[in-house]
Design a protein around this motif. Structure first.
Motif, mmCIF file in Angstrom:
data_model
loop_
_atom_site.group_PDB
_atom_site.id
_atom_site.type_symbol
_atom_site.label_atom_id
_atom_site.label_comp_id
_atom_site.label_asym_id
_atom_site.label_seq_id
_atom_site.Cartn_x
_atom_site.Cartn_y
_atom_site.Cartn_z
ATOM 1 N N THR A 135 -10.190 1.983 0.372
ATOM 2 C CA THR A 135 -9.509 0.879 1.054
ATOM 3 C C THR A 135 -8.720 0.076 0.022
ATOM 4 O O THR A 135 -9.163 -0.078 -1.114
ATOM 5 C CB THR A 135 -10.546 -0.029 1.746
ATOM 6 N N ASN A 136 -7.567 -0.407 0.415
ATOM 7 C CA ASN A 136 -6.732 -1.213 -0.480
ATOM 8 C C ASN A 136 -7.556 -2.339 -1.103
ATOM 9 O O ASN A 136 -8.121 -3.170 -0.386
ATOM 10 C CB ASN A 136 -5.548 -1.763 0.310
ATOM 11 N N GLU A 163 -1.667 0.080 7.990
ATOM 12 C CA GLU A 163 -2.190 1.211 7.235
ATOM 13 C C GLU A 163 -3.704 1.312 7.428
ATOM 14 O O GLU A 163 -4.240 2.401 7.589
ATOM 15 C CB GLU A 163 -1.856 1.084 5.746
ATOM 16 N N PHE A 164 -4.393 0.173 7.398
ATOM 17 C CA PHE A 164 -5.846 0.227 7.567
ATOM 18 C C PHE A 164 -6.217 0.821 8.920
ATOM 19 O O PHE A 164 -7.122 1.647 9.024
ATOM 20 C CB PHE A 164 -6.462 -1.174 7.413
ATOM 21 N N TYR A 218 -5.733 4.531 8.775
ATOM 22 C CA TYR A 218 -6.784 5.104 7.917
ATOM 23 C C TYR A 218 -8.099 5.211 8.692
ATOM 24 O O TYR A 218 -8.730 6.267 8.755
ATOM 25 C CB TYR A 218 -6.909 4.214 6.677
ATOM 26 N N MET A 246 -6.129 4.637 1.539
ATOM 27 C CA MET A 246 -5.054 3.641 1.477
ATOM 28 C C MET A 246 -4.472 3.530 0.072
ATOM 29 O O MET A 246 -5.178 3.663 -0.927
ATOM 30 C CB MET A 246 -5.594 2.273 1.902
ATOM 31 N N LYS A 281 -1.788 9.890 0.712
ATOM 32 C CA LYS A 281 -2.128 8.509 1.126
ATOM 33 C C LYS A 281 -1.562 8.148 2.504
ATOM 34 O O LYS A 281 -0.447 8.518 2.850
ATOM 35 C CB LYS A 281 -1.703 7.466 0.098
ATOM 36 N N THR A 282 -2.391 7.408 3.226
ATOM 37 C CA THR A 282 -2.041 7.007 4.583
ATOM 38 C C THR A 282 -0.724 6.254 4.637
ATOM 39 O O THR A 282 0.080 6.446 5.547
ATOM 40 C CB THR A 282 -3.156 6.110 5.155
ATOM 41 N N LEU A 283 -0.485 5.392 3.646
ATOM 42 C CA LEU A 283 0.735 4.586 3.629
ATOM 43 C C LEU A 283 1.978 5.464 3.723
ATOM 44 O O LEU A 283 2.890 5.194 4.506
ATOM 45 C CB LEU A 283 0.781 3.751 2.339
#
Ligand SMILES: [K+]
Ligand SMILES: [K+]
Lengths: 503, 503
Positions: free
Chosen positions: A264-265, A285-286, A289, A358, A367-369
């Motif tokens: 997680t970021n 993004e979260f 994810y 993330m 990465k999800t972003l």
């Protein structure tokens, strides 16, 4: 604009990094001493890091620019991988005694990949096994600092979500703000590691105190530290052949939670520790994810039930959630040999390898972003194809993503897939040339798992297997790909252009 | 901006297309009659096209815009595929009698893919077999007109190289210039088909005249027409089970040359017919295309020699050049069963599937132009990463490529690879669910070969094999993917957005 790259500055900072590396080497050496294991495996790299560190640090250090940062990042990961291999070679235990294997394991460590060439864990001392764990933890810390300080510049990582300054010129002339952020997030990383260690060992102690033999009987302090180090780093090495499958369901649930946290970021996590939950709620993004982890679990779980592997119940949920979270966060732990599953769930896990957690965390892969931006941009492009005169920027969590960033993200994602494809073909051809039998899916898994820094693959390199059978040539190429993948491709490729060295 | 899509205009133009389709149906029907084969297989679709054509044409026809063009392109390829399947079902011969198989074969035809579900060529009449060839030729002509008139707008095809007008608003309100270009290139297409027919049959006649039994004894007029139709279209169907392997070396050399020509930008070819060779010399895309074919031949040839498959000589050069040219141009003919080769050459051919020939031709796949722009842009991006303040446009054959086009090309290439990956996973899971044994490489090959419109794959769907064993569900998804891939993804995906139908 500087005419040549100022390699002296990069070398000098590398010297400082090597000097700092002496500390964890000494710590693991002390642990080995406590277990009455040989000290030589750690004295050798201790001497190397101190000598090389002092020597390199003496170069004139100027203000590093982008090129100096590229050179530093590339050489730092490579240098630590080389030094990190020394304990394995000097210890001379098991498959790790072989220099190519040692380098593979060390690069797999510092890049937080978690692909292993060990085929007999009992052959190795506790000091050497802990060194693997420490390498991964250092790799996770390194990438976190990089994500804040450098990658937000050099490529596109979490810059937009992380609200660090972007597109400045002298990227490692850290502004107080970036340096402060790096310290805060580094502190959070240390804190989370300590917290997980405490929780894991706490379970063990409580279990012993209340006489519950099932709570966490296997989770000694050594194991608690070892697994906390590689969980927060979403890295995946374990001193146990059965990985986290060696431990109780309670431990597995804890590890699930902390793998998820590790990917997680960290800026969001930091705000969370201060009670600010808005950022979480705003983060698209979260949500994606979380959705990928839960959606993947649902699909794999349903397939496993249809296959008759599990009945609906706690074991199904835990086992599915564990493997999916492990793959999507790029950790690479396992609690079962998912290579024995049928084609369906194995292929969903394979696809999960390409997602990643993330940006701004210790996760690897694409990465999800990036996938989120790719998806949004593609949808926008379909719209502008229909309405050629419309102008519609891509928006993420309420902010506009500029078109250069969009193009960079497309480029990064595309180049990643192309490299994965070429690496797969190389692995197949090289292994078949060397007479090593590898299935196409095994090669695809190994290529994705090393280049995207996940760890386990399929076939003999499955979660309970080892990369040892691959020929040396394949292993060395994988070493390079782990390195290139972990530092997000650009720094290494830029070194290969003419413009980097003179312009 | 129009508020709703004017589907009546699209339907009306589709009606005209269906009416025109009656002509080749009648021609093949006449051929069947000449061979004293049943006429029903052709009378049925003749009636359908004429009735539906007249009915649809009655809708009010306005000026079509982008959305109407998307709708037209998507529905035209689908409608022709449906009509094209009717002769196979009505004839009721062999595996093609099955409706799913018939639709697969027809879509494979009109999309110039060349993947077949036939497992016994002798089961089919000469009329039906010629209908497959004609479908492919029509598909090649359609895509050429589309490349000039529409795709230069809708996506990025050859617009820049082809110097047709770009980014106009009413794309099918053809300017005299675009309409003229389409006519010229269509004429060239017909001319090249006639030329190859003449050369192939000429070889046969000369061979008979001079009493040389090896020149082209098998190349009857029927075969000359049949293979000329699917060579220029880079399409790959053959009425022979051994494909072009059924013919003499002289024929194979001729086909190599014309496959190469078929995947060359037709605007360049047109200029060449007028003696203007400058454009060829200036075209970076042509150089890369030629380089890929020759480089691929060199690599595959070397591997085959090392494998001991061939000695160095004419047969090696011809066989290697043939298969590589066939794959890179996306034709899909074969003269040997390359599925029997070792991992090395098979995987190089597999990679070759993703390249494709030049934009503005009948070729399929991603196309050399896109890879060239991707490579140049990535190199540029590495430069600007090092020199963030530098501005350096991407240049192709001396012209600046605008950044929107660059982003579109990244998007197209990335989405193609993602769809390929998802399709592969689907094929594996779906086939294993249905109990059809397919290797991972077989699935990868079949996914690439259908979505990128190449034809043969590996395993049972190899060059001398058939897609028949795949379950119906897999075949139907492949039908959709051939359709989506041939018209360059965007038209179909745009139809799935909300903005397409109202905004
Ligand atoms: K990992
Ligand atoms: K084809």
């Amino acid at each position: 604009m500087r005419v040549r790259v100022d390699w002296r500055t990069s070398a000098s900072i590398l010297g400082t990094i090597l000097k700092i590396l002496a500390l964890p080497i000494a710590a693991v050496g002390a642990l080995a001493a406590a277990y009455r294991e040989p000290l030589a495996p750690f004295l050798a790299p201790l001497a190397i890091t101190l000598l090389a560190g002092v020597a390199l640090e003496r170069f004139d250090r100027g203000d590093p620019g982008v090129r100096e940062a590229f050179l530093l990042v590339s050489s730092a990961w490579l240098a630590v991988a080389l030094v990190g291999a020394v304990p394995f070679v000097v210890a001379g235990e098991g498959t790790l005694a072989d220099p190519v294997n040692a380098l593979f394991e060390s690069m797999s460590g510092i890049t937080t990949t978690g692909a292993t060439v060990i085929d007999d864990y009992d052959a190795h001392g506790r000091g050497v096994l802990m060194w693997r764990q420490v390498l991964q933890w250092l790799g996770g810390l390194g990438i976190l600092v990089l994500a804040v300080g450098l990658l937000s510049e050099l490529s596109i990582s979490g810059a937009q979500l992380m609200e660090t300054e972007t597109r400045t010129q002298n990227v490692t002339k850290l502004t107080p703000r970036i340096e402060g952020t790096a310290r805060l997030l580094g502190g959070l990383y240390v804190g989370l590691t300590a917290l997980l260690t405490g929780l894991l060992y706490g379970l063990h102690l409580v279990g012993r105190a209340v006489g519950s033999p099932d709570l966490a009987p296997e989770m000694t302090l050594y194991d608690a530290v070892a697994h906390a180090l590689t969980t927060i780093a979403t890295a995946g090495f374990s001193p146990r052949a059965e990985s986290v499958g060696a431990f109780s369901p309670a431990v597995q649930w804890l590890v699930i939670a902390f793998m998820f946290v590790g990917a997680t970021n960290f800026v969001l996590l930091y705000h969370l520790t201060r009670g600010e939950t808005d950022r979480f709620r705003e983060s698209e993004e979260f949500r994606v994810y979380l959705g990928v982890v839960l959606g993947g679990t649902l699909i794999v779980g349903a397939m496993l039930v249809l296959d008759g592997e599990y009945a609906v119940g706690e074991e199904l949920v835990r086992t599915t959630l564990f493997q999916v979270t492990s793959i999507v966060t790029t950790t690479g732990y396992a609690t079962v040999d998912f290579d024995l599953w049928s084609a369906g769930p194995r292929h969903v896990l394979f696809l999960g390898m390409f997602v990643g957690g993330m940006a701004g965390s210790t996760t690897c892969s694409i990465k999800t972003l990036r996938w989120l931006v790719v998806g949004k941009t593609f949808h926008r492009d379909l719209f502008t194809a229909i309405h050629p005169r419309a102008i519609r920027p891509v928006r993420l969590s309420g902010q506009t993503v500029d078109e250069d960033t969009v193009r960079d993200i497309y480029a990064y994602t595309l180049v990643s897939l192309v490299i994965f494809g070429l690496l797969t073909v190389f692995v197949v051809i090289d292994a078949s040339r060397a007479g090593v039998e590898v299935t196409e899916f095994g090669a695809m898994g190994a290529a994705a798992s090393t280049f995207l820094n996940i760890g386990p693959a399929f076939g003999f390199a499955g979660p309970y297997g080892s990369y040892e059978p691959f020929p040396d040539s394949t292993k060395l190429v994988m070493v390079v790909m782990m390195w290139v993948g972990r530092i997000e491709i650009f720094p290494v490729l830029a070194l290969l252009t003419r413009a980097f060295w003179r312009s």
